[in-house]
Design an enzyme around this catalytic site. Structure first.
Site, short mmCIF file in Angstrom:
data_model
loop_
_atom_site.label_atom_id
_atom_site.label_comp_id
_atom_site.label_asym_id
_atom_site.label_seq_id
_atom_site.Cartn_x
_atom_site.Cartn_y
_atom_site.Cartn_z
N TYR A 178 0.73 -1.19 0.04
CA TYR A 178 -0.02 0.06 0.01
C TYR A 178 0.94 1.31 -0.08
O TYR A 178 1.91 1.26 0.64
CB TYR A 178 -0.96 0.04 1.23
CG TYR A 178 -1.43 -1.33 1.61
CD1 TYR A 178 -2.70 -1.99 0.81
CD2 TYR A 178 -1.15 -1.97 2.65
CE1 TYR A 178 -3.14 -3.03 1.15
CE2 TYR A 178 -1.53 -3.38 2.84
CZ TYR A 178 -2.47 -3.60 2.11
OH TYR A 178 -3.16 -5.07 2.38
N ASP A 287 -1.89 8.35 -9.14
CA ASP A 287 -1.92 6.91 -9.25
C ASP A 287 -1.75 6.34 -10.52
O ASP A 287 -1.85 6.95 -11.56
CB ASP A 287 -3.28 6.53 -8.24
CG ASP A 287 -2.95 5.31 -7.35
OD1 ASP A 287 -2.39 4.12 -7.82
OD2 ASP A 287 -3.39 5.36 -6.37
#
Length: 486
Positions: A178, A287
């Site tokens: 993550y 992202d």
């Protein structure tokens, strides 16, 4: 055939193997981890270039290793094989006798294989990752050359931190990857997406009113790094899977201040805890979707202890619109898990997860069509298959279509369908990061039947024969090609 030096002891060992193979370049001049490294890496990836080691980042106290998995060749090296398909074939050959049915059967069959064929982690008392120890006020995340990848990012992020948690009630371990936003010298934002196992662990801890211990390992050996990204069933230990891939036990060591274990040969380890109920704004972050994800409240990790090897190497990754380094990781997952998907859905011949669809948004699937609406049956089976449930577009083609040849797939999908009859529209869960769905976490999906249509599907015109040259003429022209002087 195993790659030279495989299995690698640690990240430095893998970097040495990459350099020996001509797959690593050292960057000896100062380079800024704020934006400059990102631009250099993005250009390198898009040119099909090598892994990079930035030896003199202008922030932090250690070199930055990046683009380690940016090509299928380097990904195969990382996993000790000549081709990524080899691992899937090994798994498929061993699971076949189990005759699994459905996802639960795949999970049980894979679990048995992991128990029988893998080597469980081995605990050691001392470890290289604890050669240097910082505690309390000496903890300073600015020692790490974390990256700001895009101008609109909310700050510095650590993008390849392997996060360890365990279920507060069952003790079941989870390893995940993550992004981690650096809030201060000793706090990190934990971007735990809704579908991830660590999120479930945290929810249980909060229900019990307990802190959740967390350990983050940065710069692990490449097999462990890949295992953290693999879409394994929740009850399959990632370190058992890593042992299977390595053919050798992963050495683990107890953390110094939290009840967790981490890879003994990690470069850096962060130990800390989450307070129940605590959230801070996290983001924005550029992202892998190619867009900034918005600011959202996420849990906060308080880092109490930082340990590391002497002369550590910091590992990170760039996220952006494809193509980017995650291509190698995504293709590894595609190839490794193909036999499992085929056992769960035997109709499938092959599949491709295009990087342009950031792997989880689109699946191109070939089938051996046998009956009316067979394609629609496969679409629905895929949407019911674990994390394949997040797929937004499924294109089904006949088995004679190469799913990896996007021109051939486009030929079938663009001009050989009747969109009024061959397009299935439905709704279901989508990725946490999906910005296109009108509601977060769920949205519209489409399945396109690009197979040849059958009379029993209501197609009565007689499907035409596709043109192909006779083999004799192809052979003749092959033999005479040089004569033509073309």
């Amino acid at each position: 055939m195993a790659a030279r030096g495989f299995p690698y002891t640690d990240l430095k060992d893998f970097l040495a193997a990459l350099e020996a193979a001509g797959e690593l370049r050292r960057v000896g001049v100062p380079v800024d981890p704020t934006l400059e490294i990102s631009e250099v890496v993005t250009r390198t990836v898009r040119d099909g270039g090598p892994a990079l080691l930035f030896e003199r980042p202008t922030r932090g106290e250690m070199p930055v290793a990046i683009n380690l998995f940016g090509t299928e060749k380097r990904m195969a090296m990382a996993l000790g094989v000549d081709t990524l398909d080899e691992i899937g074939e090994r798994i498929g050959a061993m699971i076949k006798p189990e005759l699994p049915v459905g996802w639960s059967g795949i999970r049980d069959g894979l679990g048995k294989v992991m128990q029988l064929k893998s080597l469980p982690p081995r605990k050691v008392k001392t470890a290289p990752c604890q050669q240097v120890v910082y505690r309390g006020d000496d903890v300073d995340l600015n020692r790490l050359p974390g990256l700001q990848v895009w101008p609109g990012d909310g700050g510095i992020f650590h993008n390849f931190g392997l996060t360890h948690t365990k279920h507060p009630e069952t003790g079941k371990r989870n390893l995940g990857l993550y992004r981690l936003q650096q809030h201060s010298r000793n706090t990190l934002g934990m971007h735990w997406q809704i579908h991830k196992d660590s999120t479930a662990h945290h929810a249980v801890a909060e229900r019990l009113g307990q802190r959740l211990p967390v350990a983050i390992a940065i710069g692990c050996d490449p097999v462990v790094s890949y295992a953290a990204t693999a879409p394994l069933p929740g009850d399959i230990d990632e370190y058992l899977f890593a042992g299977f891939l390595r053919g050798e036990r992963v050495e683990m060591v107890d953390c110094l201040t939290v009840p967790l274990q981490v890879p003994a040969h990690a470069q850096v380890v962060l130990e800390g805890y989450l307070e129940p109920g605590e959230r801070l704004p996290e983001g924005p972050f550029g992202d892998h979707t190619g867009f900034y994800t918005p600011v959202e409240p996420f849990p906060v990790l308080h880092v109490e202890t930082m340990t590391m090897q002497r002369d550590p190497v910091y590992h990170s990754i760039i996220t952006s619109k494809p193509p980017q380094e995650d291509h190698g990781l995504g293709k590894a997952t595609e190839r490794i898990f193909l036999p499992l998907l085929k056992m769960m859905i035997p109709d499938i011949v092959d599949y491709d997860l295009p990087a342009a669809g950031v792997f989880h948004n689109c699946a191109i699937v070939s089938i051996r069509k046998r009956y009316p609406k067979h394609a629609q049956k496969v679409m629905n089976a895929i949407w019911g298959a674990h994390l394949m449930s997040l797929t937004k577009l499924i294109v089904i083609v006949d088995e004679d279509c190469d799913v990896h040849d996007y021109n051939e797939v486009a030929f079938r999908a663009f001009g050989n369908v009747d969109y009024a009859r061959d397009l299935l529209i439905t709704e279901g869960p989508v990725d946490h990061l999906d910005h296109a769905s009108y509601q977060q976490f769920w949205g519209g999906k489409a399945g396109l039947d690009a197979t040849r249509k059958l009379p029993t599907e209501g197609y009565t015109r007689g499907w035409p024969e596709e043109m192909t040259m006779s083999p004799e003429v192809v052979s003749l022209v092959d033999k005479r090609w040089k004569e033509y002087g073309i």
